[in-house]
Design a protein around this motif. Structure first.
Motif, PDB file in Angstrom:
ATOM      1  N   THR A  41       0.829  -1.194   0.000  1.00  0.00           N
ATOM      2  CA  THR A  41       0.000   0.000   0.000  1.00  0.00           C
ATOM      3  C   THR A  41       0.864   1.245   0.000  1.00  0.00           C
ATOM      4  N   LEU A  42       0.510   2.202  -0.853  1.00  0.00           N
ATOM      5  CA  LEU A  42       1.149   3.515  -0.872  1.00  0.00           C
ATOM      6  C   LEU A  42       0.145   4.529  -0.352  1.00  0.00           C
ATOM      7  N   LEU A  43       0.563   5.332   0.598  1.00  0.00           N
ATOM      8  CA  LEU A  43      -0.281   6.385   1.141  1.00  0.00           C
ATOM      9  C   LEU A  43       0.363   7.715   0.786  1.00  0.00           C
ATOM     10  N   VAL A  44      -0.355   8.537   0.050  1.00  0.00           N
ATOM     11  CA  VAL A  44       0.202   9.761  -0.512  1.00  0.00           C
ATOM     12  C   VAL A  44      -0.213  10.961   0.333  1.00  0.00           C
ATOM     13  N   ALA A  53      -0.342  10.054   6.635  1.00  0.00           N
ATOM     14  CA  ALA A  53      -0.027   8.914   5.778  1.00  0.00           C
ATOM     15  C   ALA A  53       0.990   7.993   6.462  1.00  0.00           C
ATOM     16  N   MET A  54       1.965   8.580   7.140  1.00  0.00           N
ATOM     17  CA  MET A  54       2.961   7.775   7.856  1.00  0.00           C
ATOM     18  C   MET A  54       2.301   6.995   8.996  1.00  0.00           C
ATOM     19  N   LEU A  55       1.413   7.651   9.720  1.00  0.00           N
ATOM     20  CA  LEU A  55       0.701   6.989  10.806  1.00  0.00           C
ATOM     21  C   LEU A  55      -0.139   5.831  10.262  1.00  0.00           C
ATOM     22  N   ALA A  56      -0.853   6.060   9.164  1.00  0.00           N
ATOM     23  CA  ALA A  56      -1.686   5.017   8.567  1.00  0.00           C
ATOM     24  C   ALA A  56      -0.836   3.869   8.044  1.00  0.00           C
ATOM     25  N   ALA A  68       3.449  -1.218   3.801  1.00  0.00           N
ATOM     26  CA  ALA A  68       2.846   0.059   3.458  1.00  0.00           C
ATOM     27  C   ALA A  68       3.922   1.130   3.533  1.00  0.00           C
ATOM     28  N   GLN A  69       3.764   2.144   2.708  1.00  0.00           N
ATOM     29  CA  GLN A  69       4.765   3.202   2.658  1.00  0.00           C
ATOM     30  C   GLN A  69       4.088   4.539   2.400  1.00  0.00           C
ATOM     31  N   ALA A  70       4.483   5.554   3.149  1.00  0.00           N
ATOM     32  CA  ALA A  70       4.006   6.914   2.919  1.00  0.00           C
ATOM     33  C   ALA A  70       4.939   7.587   1.917  1.00  0.00           C
ATOM     34  N   ILE A  71       4.362   8.209   0.899  1.00  0.00           N
ATOM     35  CA  ILE A  71       5.150   8.917  -0.111  1.00  0.00           C
ATOM     36  C   ILE A  71       4.500  10.266  -0.401  1.00  0.00           C
ATOM     37  N   THR A  72       5.251  11.141  -1.064  1.00  0.00           N
ATOM     38  CA  THR A  72       4.722  12.450  -1.438  1.00  0.00           C
ATOM     39  C   THR A  72       4.077  12.377  -2.824  1.00  0.00           C
ATOM     40  N   PRO A  73       3.232  13.349  -3.159  1.00  0.00           N
ATOM     41  CA  PRO A  73       2.651  13.375  -4.498  1.00  0.00           C
ATOM     42  C   PRO A  73       3.733  13.427  -5.587  1.00  0.00           C
TER      43      PRO A  73
END
Length: 89
Positions: A41-44, A53-56, A68-73
């Motif tokens: 999963t990518l959370l933007v 997004a990092m928390l999720a 899962a990984q938080a990334i920027t737009p």
């Protein structure tokens, strides 16, 4: 006496905000997060939403054992292939 700042107003409203969060029905969100364990999963997000997004992402990994990984737009736009076969939030 000094004028209240925006920060003071936000701190003063924390109790009301906490009550909204505490009494909200999160079952659908929980269901959606648990469903992310089947694929990477990518959370933007950017700014404050990147923190969310990092928390999720951390919650998804702890709750499902998935990745899962938080990334920027910008990261998503620069490398669109990265999203192939992944859940993107």
């Amino acid at each position: 006496m000094t004028e209240p700042t925006t920060f003071d107003a936000k701190v003063a409203s924390l109790h009301a905000t906490w009550n909204v969060v505490r009494t909200s029905d999160i079952e659908r969100l929980r269901h959606d997060l648990l469903g992310c364990g089947n694929a990477h999963t990518l959370l933007v997000g950017s700014g404050g939403s990147l923190i969310t997004a990092m928390l999720a992402a951390g919650a998804i990994e702890r709750m499902t054992g998935g990745t899962a990984q938080a990334i920027t737009p910008l990261e998503l736009v620069v490398d669109r292939e990265r999203a192939r076969g992944r859940y993107v939030w």
